[in-house]
Write a protein that holds these residues in place. Structure first.
Motif, PDB file in Angstrom:
ATOM      1  N   ALA B  98       0.939  -1.453   0.220  1.00  0.00           N
ATOM      2  CA  ALA B  98       0.178  -0.108   0.052  1.00  0.00           C
ATOM      3  C   ALA B  98       1.502   1.368  -0.287  1.00  0.00           C
ATOM      4  CB  ALA B  98      -0.738  -0.151   1.339  1.00  0.00           C
ATOM      5  N   VAL B 110      -3.583   1.692  -3.992  1.00  0.00           N
ATOM      6  CA  VAL B 110      -3.743   1.521  -2.287  1.00  0.00           C
ATOM      7  C   VAL B 110      -4.957   1.593  -1.526  1.00  0.00           C
ATOM      8  CG1 VAL B 110      -3.307   3.372  -0.615  1.00  0.00           C
ATOM      9  CG2 VAL B 110      -2.089   3.982  -2.431  1.00  0.00           C
ATOM     10  N   TRP B 113      -4.721  -2.657  -0.817  1.00  0.00           N
ATOM     11  CA  TRP B 113      -3.648  -3.044  -0.166  1.00  0.00           C
ATOM     12  C   TRP B 113      -4.266  -2.746   0.789  1.00  0.00           C
ATOM     13  CZ3 TRP B 113      -1.699  -7.390  -1.887  1.00  0.00           C
ATOM     14  CH2 TRP B 113      -1.658  -7.315  -3.566  1.00  0.00           C
TER      15      TRP B 113
END
Lengths: 107, 326
Positions: B98, B110, B113
């Protein structure tokens, strides 16, 4: 900072996973060759502690990107931990040993 | 700003109006918090080491304590904590991915994750709850003897040696072959269950069942596995002995109660860190989702919670070693 490609991250992950598998396997098998006790604890325990420190190093330097920071900052993070924690461990384990000697074999 | 940072003459670096470490205030403070938190955890783990050294003979062996694995019967030491370690390391990887995609301002990656990191944290917390509930409800049960005295016990090699008992000594009931019996098997014989199955057994019924079966002996917890023979054991049980099932802050069927106290305290404190990490990760995940950091043109907040999350993983690596392996 963003220079860590994802392949480095995955390599670190598999390294950590591999070390954990090795630790668990050794913990289950307990090879008799490693059960001698040279320094107050067995070779196996010393090996476990060394492997743990290797894992800690990789988590801090790769996952937490500390390896990419400036040297001064790295020292500011590492030194307090590297000086104080072994010192405290040494004092408390030695004292624990004496406490045991004061009351031998009491359950 | 960039131009001043890149000037490397020493007098300019520390001269002010500059960032000598080339790292933001928020990240520096997160690192300093992590150092102080690391020192707190070292305090707890070294205190555990002190207690363990001070009670070397009677300290429970972790692999005799944590032997269960969901949906499997029998003894599987270390496997469950290894799984928990795997889950936490895995969620460290999703976190660092991320952060990686944050650097590239890739909002959707992002989100993905961060969401997986939150899920990993929740799975870890659930596993810890399972571990705690098994530890608290206990396995085979034990007796607690309160008769400070000296008894003769048999070592694994058959030699007899005198041991001094203090107060509140936990002992496990074993057959003459050294096989551990549950309180249920002691009281109900062949009909008993291998673990106590949620049944409660009174001290009186356990003690009287023990006395009526000359085959039974008492084994001390700890690595030496000393055994008190039946006659001496029955004598010890005569005075204020208790049947103990499960572990709590006062009685611990696995051995020294300090073991249970440290288990609850250290894994509990770590679990609380995991819990706060999950909450912080969720808040940041939600902000990524809303586009807060996209507008700010910096995903540094993801990095900051990332540092904390990796620290939680780092602490677990040490708890795993010192509680379960060593």
């Amino acid at each position: 900072m963003a220079n860590n490609s994802t392949s480095t991250l995955w390599k670190t992950f598999f390294l950590l996973l591999g070390l954990t598998v090795v630790e668990v396997a050794l913990g289950i098998i307990k090879p008799s060759a490693l059960m001698g006790a040279p320094l107050g604890t067995s070779w196996l325990n010393i090996l476990f502690i060394l492997l743990t420190l290797v894992k800690a190093y990789y988590i801090v330097s790769t996952f937490m990107h500390l390896g990419g920071e400036k040297k001064g900052f790295r020292l500011a993070v590492y030194l307090p931990a590297l000086i104080l924690i072994p010192y405290l461990t040494f004092i408390l384990l030695v004292e624990g040993g004496y406490t045991y000697d004061e009351a031998p074999s009491i359950y | 700003m960039a131009s001043t940072v890149e000037m490397e003459q020493p007098e300019k670096v520390w001269g002010g109006g500059n960032k000598p470490f080339a790292i933001s205030y928020g990240k520096i403070m997160m690192w300093f918090f992590i150092i102080s938190d690391a020192l707190s955890f070292s305090g707890f783990l070294t205190a555990y080491g002190f207690m363990r050294y001070a009670n070397e003979l009677s300290w429970p062996v972790a692999e005799d304590v944590f032997t269960h694995f969901p949906f499997l019967t029998g003894d599987h030491p270390l496997l469950y904590v290894a799984l928990m370690t795997f889950i936490l390391i895995m969620s460290s990887v999703t976190m660092v991915l991320a952060v990686h995609h944050g650097h590239q301002n890739n909002k959707n990656k992002v989100i993905l994750w961060m969401a997986l990191t939150v899920v990993g944290g929740l799975i870890f917390l659930g596993s810890q709850a399972w571990e705690w509930s098994h530890f608290i409800s206990g396995d085979k049960g034990a007796v607690e003897i309160n008769l400070p005295s000296t008894v003769s016990a048999r070592a694994a090699n058959g030699e007899m040696k005198d041991i001094r008992l203090g107060k509140n000594v936990i002992m496990h009931i074993v057959t003459s072959d050294g096989e551990k019996l549950s309180l249920s098997q002691v009281v109900d014989g062949e009909l008993g269950h291998e673990s106590n199955h949620g049944l409660e057994f009174s001290s009186e019924e356990v003690i009287s069942a023990f006395k009526h079966n000359g085959e039974l002996e008492l084994m001390m917890p700890g690595k030496e596995k000393l055994v008190v023979p039946h006659a001496a054991a029955a004598n010890l049980l005569d005075s204020k002995a208790l049947a103990v099932q499960g572990a709590n802050m006062v009685h611990n069927e696995y051995g020294k109660k300090q073991f249970a106290n440290f288990f609850f305290f250290i894994t509990g404190f770590h679990g609380f860190h995991v819990f706060s990490g999950v909450v912080l990760n969720f808040i940041v995940f939600y902000n990524v989702f809303l586009g807060t950091y996209e507008k700010r043109k910096s995903y540094e907040m993801v990095e900051k919670v990332g540092l904390y999350w990796h620290f939680v993983d780092l602490v677990w690596v040490f708890v795993f070693t010192f509680f379960y392996l060593v």
